[in-house]
Design an enzyme around this catalytic site. Structure first.
Site: not given
Ligand SMILES: *[C@@H]1O[C@H](CO)[C@@H](O)[C@H](O)[C@H]1NC(C)=O
Ligand SMILES: *[C@@H]1O[C@H](CO)[C@@H](O)[C@H](O)[C@H]1NC(C)=O
Ligand SMILES: *[C@@H]1O[C@H](CO)[C@@H](O)[C@H](O)[C@H]1NC(C)=O
Length: 415
Positions: A131, A191
């Site tokens: 992330d 993602d």
């Protein structure tokens, strides 16, 4: 003889279709006025003024009155609020004639830079796995404004190193989440496509081509394993660390292993569009189109993006009993479609993505624009399996503003 005739006819029909589509768009589809509401600068400024000290960042709101919950910098969503302040700076530039759009005398860039303070120490010292791409967004914006900002350069290169260190050559992917229980597995979530742009920017800054190669390898492996024949996506694919074989495909945040988590689908459209933007490789354009086609074809009649395209319409787990929307999937999806439209080589396709994005924004605004909450939008689904839904979400608001900016850049509306 027949061939040129047929081609002319084709061209004629194609032109007619584009014309009819654009007529329909003009009648039915105007971007919602709320995209440029004076409430936006007011709320963003209020959220800025409420940032705790030492700094923490808003992520989601409660379900009843819409107050932000704040999180420490080492959280995957911390970059979105600073990046939103940079989008407000972009908004001010796009709407110089409308000072209300940004708020008179407000230096959003200054606020964005200050809000980055909590993130500067994170490269090399965070627990966010893949992330780090999301965490880099505000710094990528800073470099568009000031390419010589050494702090931003260091942060971007630091996060890119963090991500590159997660590359597993045998599997051909960067590892998304650590596989605590089984070291023979490499877990990748869709993602992760959103984090690849960071590698391209750092490759340009450093001249290190390996970063580009890692991004392309990850995208190719994802293209081959994460997408179903109908253009929908799995949320999680687990690879064998040595052979690279996909050993398991399932969900983490979706309704079921074979359902289609809407935000994941939006991340996929976005990521593959960015891959095409960065590399000009047709396979990424083709993939982004397939994912976009699935997204648009599976929005129900009411135009509202559900949290999962395959979740049942009745949902006893949620107050009110109806399948919740996900306003963040709607705004991220709309922004992704606008990016895809701006890259399209085919006018007809571009019309379709643009028209689809505007309709998504209209419908989600009708449902979720919420003047009394601290967030701009309600009706976000953070994590349905963890019972987190019917909230405001920082990235939903971020992409609402970004989509508004993109429509201005594309000349499709004025503020
Ligand atoms: C450089 O960028 C960082 C990150 O956005 C910001 O915090 C800092 O204030 C900027 N420095 C200057 C001199 O603009
Ligand atoms: C380029 O980046 C890769 C991945 O971070 C790293 O292993 C390698 O040492 C870098 N090459 C140079 C010349 O810095
Ligand atoms: C939207 O949010 C309201 C208020 O939380 C809720 O009653 C409604 O069911 C939600 N609708 C959808 C489709 O999520």
């Amino acid at each position: 003889m027949a061939k040129p005739c047929f081609t002319k006819l084709q061209v004629f029909y194609h032109g007619l279709l584009v014309f009819v589509t654009s007529l329909y768009r003009d009648v039915q589809n105007v971007p919602p006025a709320e995209l440029y509401s004076p409430l936006i600068p007011q709320k963003v400024l209020r959220s800025y003024s409420s940032l705790p000290s030492p700094i923490q960042y808003p992520q989601w709101t409660d379900q009843s009155v819409g107050k932000w919950d704040y999180f420490v910098p080492d959280t995957w969503t911390s970059g979105f609020f600073p990046a939103t302040l940079y989008e407000m700076h972009n908004r001010q530039n796009l709407c110089p004639e409308n000072s209300d759009a940004a708020g008179p005398g407000r230096d959003w860039l200054d606020l964005g830079r200050k809000a980055c303070d909590g993130l500067v120490g994170l490269p090399g010292h965070n627990t966010q796995g893949h992330d780090v791409g999301f965490l880099s967004f505000a710094f990528l914006e800073e470099l568009k404004i000031n390419p010589n900002n050494q702090t931003a350069i260091n942060v971007v290169n630091g996060f890119a190193t963090d991500l590159a260190n997660r590359f597993v050559p045998g599997a051909g992917v960067t590892r998304s989440w650590d596989s605590d229980s089984d070291p023979s597995r490499v877990r990748v979530i869709i993602d992760n496509m959103m984090n690849l742009e960071l590698l391209f920017v750092s490759a340009d800054l450093t001249g290190n081509k390996t970063l580009r190669e890692i991004a392309m390898k990850h995208a190719d492996t994802t293209m081959n394993n994460h997408i179903r024949p109908d253009g929908s996506t799995w949320h999680v694919v687990e690879y064998d660390v040595i052979s690279g074989r996909a050993v398991s495909k399932h969900t983490a945040q979706g309704y079921s292993d074979d359902s289609v988590w809407a935000r994941g689908q939006a991340w996929g459209i976005y990521g593959f569009s960015q891959m095409y933007e960065r590399t000009s490789q047709e396979r990424y354009l083709a993939t982004a189109r397939r994912l976009a086609n699935y997204f648009l074809s599976n929005i129900p009649e009411d135009g509202i993006v559900p949290w999962d395209f395959k979740a049942p319409l009745r949902d006893p787990k949620v107050p009110g009993g109806v399948r919740p929307a996900d306003s963040s999937a709607a705004t991220a999806g709309a922004t992704a479609l606008l990016l895809l439209a701006s890259l399209e080589s085919d006018d007809f396709q571009a019309e379709r993505w643009t028209w689809g994005a505007i309709r998504i924004l209209q419908k989600i605004t009708e449902l979720a624009w919420n003047p009394s909450w601290e967030s701009l939008l309600s009706n976000g689904t953070v994590n349905w399996p963890m019972n987190s839904f019917l909230t405001g979400i920082v990235y939903g608001d971020h992409y609402f503003i970004k989509a508004g900016n993109e429509l201005l850049r594309m000349g499709l509306t004025t503020c």
